[in-house]
Design a protein around this motif. Structure first.
Motif, PDB file in Angstrom:
ATOM      1  N   UNK A  67      -7.642  -1.100  10.997  1.00  0.00           N
ATOM      2  CA  UNK A  67      -6.500  -1.981  10.698  1.00  0.00           C
ATOM      3  C   UNK A  67      -6.930  -3.446  10.825  1.00  0.00           C
ATOM      4  N   UNK A  68      -6.619  -4.174   9.798  1.00  0.00           N
ATOM      5  CA  UNK A  68      -6.869  -5.614   9.841  1.00  0.00           C
ATOM      6  C   UNK A  68      -5.710  -6.332   9.168  1.00  0.00           C
ATOM      7  N   UNK A  69      -5.567  -7.577   9.511  1.00  0.00           N
ATOM      8  CA  UNK A  69      -4.443  -8.340   8.981  1.00  0.00           C
ATOM      9  C   UNK A  69      -4.783  -8.938   7.631  1.00  0.00           C
ATOM     10  N   UNK A  70      -3.754  -9.012   6.785  1.00  0.00           N
ATOM     11  CA  UNK A  70      -3.901  -9.645   5.484  1.00  0.00           C
ATOM     12  C   UNK A  70      -2.554 -10.158   5.002  1.00  0.00           C
ATOM     13  N   UNK A  71      -2.558 -10.690   3.802  1.00  0.00           N
ATOM     14  CA  UNK A  71      -1.334 -11.242   3.205  1.00  0.00           C
ATOM     15  C   UNK A  71      -0.644 -10.153   2.394  1.00  0.00           C
ATOM     16  N   UNK A  72       0.630  -9.912   2.691  1.00  0.00           N
ATOM     17  CA  UNK A  72       1.345  -8.849   1.985  1.00  0.00           C
ATOM     18  C   UNK A  72       2.526  -9.369   1.164  1.00  0.00           C
ATOM     19  N   UNK A  73       2.827 -10.630   1.270  1.00  0.00           N
ATOM     20  CA  UNK A  73       3.880 -11.191   0.426  1.00  0.00           C
ATOM     21  C   UNK A  73       3.733 -12.715   0.408  1.00  0.00           C
ATOM     22  N   UNK A  74       4.294 -13.321  -0.600  1.00  0.00           N
ATOM     23  CA  UNK A  74       4.234 -14.783  -0.737  1.00  0.00           C
ATOM     24  C   UNK A  74       5.457 -15.237  -1.513  1.00  0.00           C
ATOM     25  N   UNK A  75       5.969 -16.388  -1.157  1.00  0.00           N
ATOM     26  CA  UNK A  75       7.122 -16.941  -1.871  1.00  0.00           C
ATOM     27  C   UNK A  75       7.102 -18.463  -1.750  1.00  0.00           C
ATOM     28  N   UNK A  76       7.785 -19.094  -2.652  1.00  0.00           N
ATOM     29  CA  UNK A  76       7.787 -20.565  -2.662  1.00  0.00           C
ATOM     30  C   UNK A  76       9.199 -21.128  -2.742  1.00  0.00           C
TER      31      UNK A  76
END
Lengths: 312, 82
Positions: free
Chosen positions: A1-10
């Motif tokens: 398990x490692x952390x990452x980006x799972x969503x993005x919004x502006x």
């Protein structure tokens, strides 16, 4: 398990300011484009609270996630926030329905803020301190600049973007590099009279080198990024970095033409913009590099997987 | 003209022609102020000469040059180890 980006919004509210606006201080569209690559930028109304802008970016992420109680931390990055007590992050948490058991704090590392916030959030996830972390950069640089200053008024702009971080089995561990040199504090600083002083030639030279070096480090240590997003400081700086990183063989993002320099928000805005335009696949490995006042610099390589349907 | 001087001249001419393709070798002797170069062009030229010659210069020195010939003199010395 490692952390990452799972969503993005502006969130990019405010009015669009084109280069014609600056004719009153003697700048032409041709000169601004040549000098910075910028055609338009957004300026927020002076009275709009940054917490509301940040909430506008964070809210869709929280809605899509569906379980806001699992967001254990919210980091609000801003160099232009004038609000010290209380901080901005707590209000944002309230506005988007987080908490009460959520770690919230403001962070300021000038134009490096998003990279540093991202590293902090990823570290929290990997250490088990939070299942999910929101990192939101919100900037109103138009409130900091002297709007009659020919060097900076047309460069800086306002904007906001947020990412959600989570541990996932398919993610490879993130890598980062960072550095600072306080002896260079005079290169970029807020002036007593209001406004921002920039030593243009030195900043240009050092920004290109530092961001290129940070990118090279990310490629030399760990899985290679599939895309590079540099701090969108100035189109000339970006093209300079591109010149030093072409051999790395991955796309290098330059989206400054219609955004301007939104300080810490440039990287997530550019990343989101590329996803939105379909220029990037919905999963990959982001290499983000930044340089800013302090001086401070750094980079982070992090896996991302954002459902295509949720790309902003 | 030595090999180093030739490479410097080629690099400077390429930079000039980015702004005005009609410029030629004779224009390398004109004052920088008379050429269509801005301050960031001079940083780019500095970096390009560093890369071409694999040397490290001091931008604080080259930023004050009034002529492209000054770049040539400066980088010839650097490349020669003087």
């Amino acid at each position: 398990m490692s952390a990452g980006i799972v969503d993005v919004a502006t969130a990019k509210p405010g009015r669009t300011v084109d280069n014609e606006h600056f004719t009153s201080i003697g700048l032409t569209d041709e000169w601004i484009r040549r000098r910075s690559g910028i055609a338009t930028r957004s300026w927020l109304p002076d009275e709009t609270p940054l917490a509301e802008v940040a909430a506008e970016a964070c809210a869709p992420i929280v809605t899509r996630m569906g379980t806001p109680s699992s967001i254990g931390a919210l980091i609000v990055v801003s160099t232009s926030s004038r609000q010290r007590i209380p901080g901005v992050a707590q209000k944002v948490a309230q506005l988007v329905g987080l908490g009460p058991s959520v770690l919230t704090f403001d962070m300021n590392a000038a134009c490096c803020g998003f990279v540093y916030g991202l590293v902090t959030g990823l570290s929290l996830c990997d250490a088990g301190g939070a299942r999910s972390v929101l990192v939101c950069s919100v900037e109103a640089m138009s409130r900091m600049v002297d709007r009659t200053d020919r060097q900076t008024a047309c460069i800086f702009a306002d904007g906001c973007a947020a990412v959600l971080l989570e541990d996932r089995a398919e993610f490879t561990g993130f890598r980062h590099v960072a550095g600072c040199d306080g002896s260079q504090e005079s290169l970029m600083r807020e002036t007593d009279a209001g406004g921002i002083h920039l030593d243009g030639m030195q900043v240009y030279d050092r920004a290109v080198r530092r961001m290129a070096e940070s990118a090279q480090y990310l490629f030399d240590h760990g899985p290679a990024p599939t895309v590079l997003v540099g701090h969108q400081a100035n189109g000339r700086i970006l093209e300079g970095v591109r010149g030093f990183t072409t051999h790395l063989g991955v796309p290098f993002v330059n989206r400054i033409e219609h955004s301007g320099n939104t300080s810490s928000a440039t990287i997530p805005l550019a990343f989101a913009g590329e996803l939105d335009a379909g220029s990037l696949p919905a999963e990959g490995r982001l290499g983000a590099v930044a340089y800013g006042a302090g001086e401070a610099w750094g980079g982070v390589a992090v896996d991302y997987r954002v459902p295509a349907a949720t790309a902003p | 003209m030595s090999d180093i001087e030739g490479r410097i001249a080629d690099t400077m001419l390429a930079k000039l022609r980015q702004r005005d393709p009609s410029l030629g070798p004779d224009d390398l002797t004109r004052p920088i102020a008379d050429l269509d170069l801005d301050s960031l062009d001079l940083v780019e030229l500095h970096q390009q000469l560093e890369r071409e010659l694999q040397v490290k210069g001091d931008l604080r020195e080259t930023a004050g040059f009034a002529f492209l010939d000054d770049f040539s003199t400066y980088f010839v010395k650097l490349a020669s180890g003087e």
